[in-house]
Design a protein around this motif. Structure first.
Motif, PDB file in Angstrom:
ATOM      1  N   VAL A 167       3.302   2.111  -2.652  1.00 20.81           N
ATOM      2  CA  VAL A 167       4.461   1.387  -2.112  1.00 20.81           C
ATOM      3  C   VAL A 167       4.827   0.232  -3.039  1.00 20.81           C
ATOM      4  O   VAL A 167       6.016  -0.010  -3.309  1.00 20.81           O
ATOM      5  N   GLY A 168       3.822  -0.479  -3.548  1.00 18.99           N
ATOM      6  CA  GLY A 168       4.098  -1.579  -4.474  1.00 18.99           C
ATOM      7  C   GLY A 168       4.795  -1.099  -5.736  1.00 18.99           C
ATOM      8  O   GLY A 168       5.758  -1.724  -6.211  1.00 18.99           O
ATOM      9  N   PHE A 196       6.586   1.603  -6.010  1.00 22.67           N
ATOM     10  CA  PHE A 196       7.928   2.057  -5.636  1.00 22.67           C
ATOM     11  C   PHE A 196       8.873   0.867  -5.498  1.00 22.67           C
ATOM     12  O   PHE A 196      10.028   0.926  -5.928  1.00 22.67           O
ATOM     13  N   ILE A 197       8.395  -0.218  -4.901  1.00 23.68           N
ATOM     14  CA  ILE A 197       9.227  -1.410  -4.740  1.00 23.68           C
ATOM     15  C   ILE A 197       9.553  -2.030  -6.103  1.00 23.68           C
ATOM     16  O   ILE A 197      10.688  -2.453  -6.345  1.00 23.68           O
ATOM     17  N   LEU A 198       8.574  -2.060  -6.998  1.00 23.74           N
ATOM     18  CA  LEU A 198       8.786  -2.688  -8.305  1.00 23.74           C
ATOM     19  C   LEU A 198       9.659  -1.863  -9.245  1.00 23.74           C
ATOM     20  O   LEU A 198      10.458  -2.419  -9.994  1.00 23.74           O
ATOM     21  N   SER A 199       9.497  -0.532  -9.223  1.00 24.76           N
ATOM     22  CA  SER A 199      10.211   0.268 -10.218  1.00 24.76           C
ATOM     23  C   SER A 199      11.208   1.250  -9.627  1.00 24.76           C
ATOM     24  O   SER A 199      11.935   1.896 -10.373  1.00 24.76           O
ATOM     25  N   GLY A 200      11.244   1.393  -8.343  1.00 28.86           N
ATOM     26  CA  GLY A 200      12.196   2.310  -7.735  1.00 28.86           C
ATOM     27  C   GLY A 200      11.712   3.753  -7.791  1.00 28.86           C
ATOM     28  O   GLY A 200      10.551   4.036  -8.075  1.00 28.86           O
TER      29      GLY A 200
END
Length: 141
Positions: free
Chosen positions: A24-25, A27-31
């Motif tokens: 999740v981290g 995904f949030i940082l790099s999309g």
């Protein structure tokens, strides 16, 4: 094996939570571009289930025709198909049959990785042999 022992000390729920937090981290940082890195996800999944994967490959069942010849006591160690374990630590042994095949397992000694499969008519002779080798052992079916 040493890595599996270290990984197994961490509870599975914590490993799962850690892997989800990392995914999740990222995904949030790099999309959504992070999904292009499938090798990273496979490594995380492998580490998540590493001890369970290793445990399945280590406990392979050996089929023998004469189990009595495969079970010996040598210098205080019970040797089953070449795998030795201190006889003083063995208190219970799973021995029985499930139809046409008999089995010998050591579920109460998880570090003893020997598992045997053999013809069901060999259960009684093997039971007598184990009782002679280890008189204090309890046979569990």
């Amino acid at each position: 094996m040493w890595l599996a022992n270290i990984v197994a000390k961490v509870p599975f729920k914590i490993r799962l939570a850690f892997a989800l937090v990392v995914l999740v981290g990222l995904f949030i940082l790099s999309g959504p571009v992070i999904f292009n890195h499938t090798g990273f996800f496979l490594v995380l999944l492998f580490l998540l289930f590493f001890d369970r994967i290793l445990a399945r490959t280590e406990h392979q069942v050996h089929h023998v025709e004469d189990p009595v010849a495969q079970v010996t006591l040598e210098s205080g160690k019970l040797v089953v198909c070449g795998v030795a374990y201190p006889a003083s630590k063995i208190t219970r042994v799973a021995l029985g049959s499930d139809g046409d095949k008999g089995y010998l397992q050591f579920p109460f000694n998880p570090k003893f990785k020997a598992r045997l499969s053999f013809p069901a008519n060999q259960v009684a002779p093997l039971s007598m042999h184990i009782k002679q080798l280890l008189p204090d052992v309890t046979l569990v079916e």
